[in-house]
Design an enzyme around this catalytic site. Sequence first.
Site, PDB file in Angstrom:
ATOM      1  N   THR A 125       0.824  -1.208   0.000  1.00  0.00           N
ATOM      2  CA  THR A 125       0.000   0.000   0.000  1.00  0.00           C
ATOM      3  C   THR A 125       0.860   1.260   0.000  1.00  0.00           C
ATOM      4  O   THR A 125       2.010   1.231   0.466  1.00  0.00           O
ATOM      5  CB  THR A 125      -0.886  -0.006   1.268  1.00  0.00           C
ATOM      6  OG1 THR A 125      -1.435   1.291   1.477  1.00  0.00           O
ATOM      7  CG2 THR A 125      -0.080  -0.344   2.535  1.00  0.00           C
ATOM      8  N   ASP A 126       0.287   2.364  -0.458  1.00  0.00           N
ATOM      9  CA  ASP A 126       1.011   3.645  -0.402  1.00  0.00           C
ATOM     10  C   ASP A 126       1.123   4.163   1.034  1.00  0.00           C
ATOM     11  O   ASP A 126       1.894   5.077   1.306  1.00  0.00           O
ATOM     12  CB  ASP A 126       0.336   4.699  -1.296  1.00  0.00           C
ATOM     13  CG  ASP A 126      -1.088   5.032  -0.900  1.00  0.00           C
ATOM     14  OD1 ASP A 126      -1.641   4.377   0.014  1.00  0.00           O
ATOM     15  OD2 ASP A 126      -1.672   5.958  -1.504  1.00  0.00           O
ATOM     16  N   GLU A 127       0.354   3.566   1.960  1.00  0.00           N
ATOM     17  CA  GLU A 127       0.349   4.090   3.328  1.00  0.00           C
ATOM     18  C   GLU A 127       1.695   3.897   4.027  1.00  0.00           C
ATOM     19  O   GLU A 127       1.981   4.553   5.023  1.00  0.00           O
ATOM     20  CB  GLU A 127      -0.799   3.464   4.135  1.00  0.00           C
ATOM     21  CG  GLU A 127      -2.130   3.718   3.455  1.00  0.00           C
ATOM     22  CD  GLU A 127      -3.360   3.453   4.302  1.00  0.00           C
ATOM     23  OE1 GLU A 127      -3.283   3.521   5.526  1.00  0.00           O
ATOM     24  OE2 GLU A 127      -4.410   3.176   3.692  1.00  0.00           O
TER      25      GLU A 127
ATOM     26  N   TYR B 138      -1.403  -0.374  11.086  1.00  0.00           N
ATOM     27  CA  TYR B 138      -1.594  -1.059   9.795  1.00  0.00           C
ATOM     28  C   TYR B 138      -0.423  -0.775   8.865  1.00  0.00           C
ATOM     29  O   TYR B 138       0.222  -1.697   8.350  1.00  0.00           O
ATOM     30  CB  TYR B 138      -2.911  -0.608   9.142  1.00  0.00           C
ATOM     31  CG  TYR B 138      -3.008  -0.946   7.665  1.00  0.00           C
ATOM     32  CD1 TYR B 138      -3.003  -2.269   7.228  1.00  0.00           C
ATOM     33  CD2 TYR B 138      -3.084   0.063   6.688  1.00  0.00           C
ATOM     34  CE1 TYR B 138      -3.070  -2.578   5.867  1.00  0.00           C
ATOM     35  CE2 TYR B 138      -3.154  -0.232   5.342  1.00  0.00           C
ATOM     36  CZ  TYR B 138      -3.147  -1.551   4.933  1.00  0.00           C
ATOM     37  OH  TYR B 138      -3.212  -1.859   3.594  1.00  0.00           O
TER      38      TYR B 138
ATOM     39  N   LYS C 257       2.516  -3.277   7.303  1.00  0.00           N
ATOM     40  CA  LYS C 257       2.747  -3.467   5.862  1.00  0.00           C
ATOM     41  C   LYS C 257       4.185  -3.066   5.506  1.00  0.00           C
ATOM     42  O   LYS C 257       4.850  -3.730   4.708  1.00  0.00           O
ATOM     43  CB  LYS C 257       1.751  -2.645   5.028  1.00  0.00           C
ATOM     44  CG  LYS C 257       0.315  -3.117   5.078  1.00  0.00           C
ATOM     45  CD  LYS C 257       0.078  -4.502   4.479  1.00  0.00           C
ATOM     46  CE  LYS C 257       0.274  -4.549   2.986  1.00  0.00           C
ATOM     47  NZ  LYS C 257      -0.141  -5.887   2.436  1.00  0.00           N
TER      48      LYS C 257
HETATM   49  P1  NAD Z   1      -9.500  -7.255   2.577  1.00  0.00           P
HETATM   50  O1  NAD Z   1      -9.438  -6.978   4.040  1.00  0.00           O
HETATM   51  O2  NAD Z   1     -10.744  -6.965   1.823  1.00  0.00           O
HETATM   52  O3  NAD Z   1      -9.152  -8.789   2.298  1.00  0.00           O
HETATM   53  C1  NAD Z   1      -8.134  -9.461   2.960  1.00  0.00           C
HETATM   54  C2  NAD Z   1      -8.316 -10.947   2.708  1.00  0.00           C
HETATM   55  O4  NAD Z   1      -7.256 -11.637   3.391  1.00  0.00           O
HETATM   56  C3  NAD Z   1      -9.625 -11.498   3.251  1.00  0.00           C
HETATM   57  O5  NAD Z   1     -10.221 -12.368   2.310  1.00  0.00           O
HETATM   58  C4  NAD Z   1      -9.217 -12.272   4.515  1.00  0.00           C
HETATM   59  O6  NAD Z   1     -10.062 -13.363   4.804  1.00  0.00           O
HETATM   60  C5  NAD Z   1      -7.810 -12.731   4.119  1.00  0.00           C
HETATM   61  N1  NAD Z   1      -6.981 -12.971   5.308  1.00  0.00           N
HETATM   62  C6  NAD Z   1      -6.818 -12.158   6.392  1.00  0.00           C
HETATM   63  N2  NAD Z   1      -5.998 -12.730   7.288  1.00  0.00           N
HETATM   64  C7  NAD Z   1      -5.609 -13.919   6.749  1.00  0.00           C
HETATM   65  C8  NAD Z   1      -4.742 -14.963   7.199  1.00  0.00           C
HETATM   66  N3  NAD Z   1      -4.137 -14.879   8.387  1.00  0.00           N
HETATM   67  N4  NAD Z   1      -4.550 -16.037   6.397  1.00  0.00           N
HETATM   68  C9  NAD Z   1      -5.171 -16.109   5.188  1.00  0.00           C
HETATM   69  N5  NAD Z   1      -6.020 -15.163   4.732  1.00  0.00           N
HETATM   70  C10 NAD Z   1      -6.226 -14.084   5.495  1.00  0.00           C
HETATM   71  O7  NAD Z   1      -8.256  -6.465   1.970  1.00  0.00           O
HETATM   72  P2  NAD Z   1      -8.094  -5.746   0.557  1.00  0.00           P
HETATM   73  O8  NAD Z   1      -8.596  -4.367   0.674  1.00  0.00           O
HETATM   74  O9  NAD Z   1      -8.614  -6.642  -0.509  1.00  0.00           O
HETATM   75  O10 NAD Z   1      -6.501  -5.665   0.464  1.00  0.00           O
HETATM   76  C11 NAD Z   1      -5.751  -6.740  -0.089  1.00  0.00           C
HETATM   77  C12 NAD Z   1      -4.281  -6.364  -0.060  1.00  0.00           C
HETATM   78  O11 NAD Z   1      -4.063  -5.161  -0.783  1.00  0.00           O
HETATM   79  C13 NAD Z   1      -3.755  -6.113   1.353  1.00  0.00           C
HETATM   80  O12 NAD Z   1      -2.464  -6.650   1.452  1.00  0.00           O
HETATM   81  C14 NAD Z   1      -3.729  -4.593   1.472  1.00  0.00           C
HETATM   82  O13 NAD Z   1      -2.722  -4.170   2.355  1.00  0.00           O
HETATM   83  C15 NAD Z   1      -3.417  -4.197   0.039  1.00  0.00           C
HETATM   84  N6  NAD Z   1      -3.928  -2.880  -0.387  1.00  0.00           N
HETATM   85  C16 NAD Z   1      -5.237  -2.531  -0.168  1.00  0.00           C
HETATM   86  C17 NAD Z   1      -5.705  -1.290  -0.616  1.00  0.00           C
HETATM   87  C18 NAD Z   1      -7.144  -0.878  -0.435  1.00  0.00           C
HETATM   88  O14 NAD Z   1      -7.503   0.268  -0.728  1.00  0.00           O
HETATM   89  N7  NAD Z   1      -8.041  -1.754   0.009  1.00  0.00           N
HETATM   90  C19 NAD Z   1      -4.832  -0.416  -1.267  1.00  0.00           C
HETATM   91  C20 NAD Z   1      -3.495  -0.809  -1.472  1.00  0.00           C
HETATM   92  C21 NAD Z   1      -3.062  -2.048  -1.037  1.00  0.00           C
HETATM   93  P1  TYD Z   2     -10.508   4.276   4.738  1.00  0.00           P
HETATM   94  O1  TYD Z   2     -11.514   3.874   3.702  1.00  0.00           O
HETATM   95  O2  TYD Z   2     -10.568   3.655   6.091  1.00  0.00           O
HETATM   96  O3  TYD Z   2      -9.072   4.082   4.081  1.00  0.00           O
HETATM   97  P2  TYD Z   2      -7.597   4.549   4.616  1.00  0.00           P
HETATM   98  O4  TYD Z   2      -7.692   4.971   6.016  1.00  0.00           O
HETATM   99  O5  TYD Z   2      -6.825   3.281   4.445  1.00  0.00           O
HETATM  100  O6  TYD Z   2      -7.183   5.651   3.688  1.00  0.00           O
HETATM  101  O7  TYD Z   2     -10.605   5.853   4.943  1.00  0.00           O
HETATM  102  C1  TYD Z   2     -10.476   6.752   3.832  1.00  0.00           C
HETATM  103  C2  TYD Z   2     -10.552   8.156   4.393  1.00  0.00           C
HETATM  104  O8  TYD Z   2     -11.866   8.389   4.929  1.00  0.00           O
HETATM  105  C3  TYD Z   2      -9.604   8.404   5.563  1.00  0.00           C
HETATM  106  O9  TYD Z   2      -9.114   9.745   5.491  1.00  0.00           O
HETATM  107  C4  TYD Z   2     -10.471   8.231   6.795  1.00  0.00           C
HETATM  108  C5  TYD Z   2     -11.828   8.717   6.315  1.00  0.00           C
HETATM  109  N1  TYD Z   2     -13.005   8.069   6.969  1.00  0.00           N
HETATM  110  C6  TYD Z   2     -14.015   8.869   7.520  1.00  0.00           C
HETATM  111  O10 TYD Z   2     -13.956  10.121   7.489  1.00  0.00           O
HETATM  112  N2  TYD Z   2     -15.067   8.238   8.111  1.00  0.00           N
HETATM  113  C7  TYD Z   2     -15.179   6.882   8.172  1.00  0.00           C
HETATM  114  O11 TYD Z   2     -16.164   6.363   8.771  1.00  0.00           O
HETATM  115  C8  TYD Z   2     -14.146   6.088   7.579  1.00  0.00           C
HETATM  116  C9  TYD Z   2     -14.222   4.581   7.624  1.00  0.00           C
HETATM  117  C10 TYD Z   2     -13.078   6.717   6.983  1.00  0.00           C
END
Ligand code: NAD
Ligand code: TYD
Length: 350
Positions: free
Chosen positions: A130-132, A155, A159
């Site tokens: 992630t970019d975070e 988090y 990562k």
């Molecule tokens: P998500 O939380 O929707 O899905 C995570 C999946 O991992 C779930 O299906 C969960 O059951 C599985 N999981 C969790 N713990 C596990 C374990 N111990 N063993 C096996 N499986 C397990 O997450 P997402 O949003 O789909 O993100 C997927 C990946 O992409 C992550 O690594 C996250 O850091 C990265 N990512 C997410 C975003 C975003 O905006 N959502 C952006 C950039 C990178």
């Molecule tokens: P989120 O979807 O949790 O992603 P991330 O924290 O990984 O960027 O949140 C996106 C943005 O929205 C973040 O600045 C936090 C804000 N946010 C709210 O203002 N209210 C909410 O209930 C949630 C879940 C997020």
Amino acid sequence: MNLLVTGGAGFIGSHVVRGMVKNYPNYNIFNLDKLTYAGNLENLKDIEKRPNYKFLKGDIVDEAYIFKIFEEYNFEGVIHLAAESHVDRSIKDPLSFVRTNIIGTVNLLNAARQYWRNSKEGKRFYHVSTDEVYGTLGESGLFTETTSYDPNSPYSASKASSDHFVRAYGETYKLPYVVSNCSNNYGPNHFPEKLIPLFINNIIEKKPLPVYGDGKYTRDWLFVEDHATAIDLVFHKGKNHETYNIGGFNEWQNIDLVKLLCQIMDRKLERPSGSSEKLITYVKDRPGHDLRYAIDANKINKELGWKPSVTFKQGLEKTVDWFLQNKEWLASVTSGEYQDYYNKMYSKSL
Ligand code: NAD
Ligand code: TYD
């Protein structure tokens, strides 16, 4: 190729698995997922019977299990997405993020290292990050692949740690790897604890929309299918030991995004214009809230020719349509444990 995808029942993972299963009929795709609250096999109903797809229920923290499946299935590639992914949950329970995101990743690295020790030819460990990990930006500037890591939440710290382990295994054991760091995703199957799907659900239910702080925080949003396409490209065409930043040059302040979403929802739900906006409620800020994320995606664009296929407005319309057409999915994931979570997180502030 026998390809292991971890976290394939989650939000992004399910789009990656679907793409791989459909686009590469000659690959065997193994989807390993623990099915935590965030994992849902409903996300993959349409492809679950395909002959090149197999689901493995398991935990990446379970070292013996991970070694067993490497032994049994001879994976040649890994696309690692399994993670605990929600910042707010990481603030309440950092250790579960250490277990899954760090120890789980190291278990996978150890298994790949062990089973690929005789031949690394054609092998690849792809770590999805992630970019975070880069921390926060001020009013200007973009994250590039060489920006220093500076994570601020449990988090992003977990990562960042896993990214460092991947890189270290590349240096120390010559494990062939690639990493990508992507901005915030949105789209179908997004779990409604994150901003966009939570607010879609709350608008449908006419519940308050909890905007943290002053709502001036900025995120860079990418449609999930465009992320899945980028992952396919990086996996197949990315250079070993390289990082690729993925993002759509699409920055939005939370409050502006929420207002746009409110307008779309009013129109789709045929409610009077302005009715969803009335649900906006400013609540206590998230501790350690990163001000701004924004990705410089020039490297992946120039080297691999990737660019997003939809504009934000198109992607958001598609997303809202999907949630309105999949109310059963929404109802099933917002029952049970979700209600406890929601009450714990929001009952005091709303
Ligand atoms: P998500 O939380 O929707 O899905 C995570 C999946 O991992 C779930 O299906 C969960 O059951 C599985 N999981 C969790 N713990 C596990 C374990 N111990 N063993 C096996 N499986 C397990 O997450 P997402 O949003 O789909 O993100 C997927 C990946 O992409 C992550 O690594 C996250 O850091 C990265 N990512 C997410 C975003 C975003 O905006 N959502 C952006 C950039 C990178
Ligand atoms: P989120 O979807 O949790 O992603 P991330 O924290 O990984 O960027 O949140 C996106 C943005 O929205 C973040 O600045 C936090 C804000 N946010 C709210 O203002 N209210 C909410 O209930 C949630 C879940 C997020």
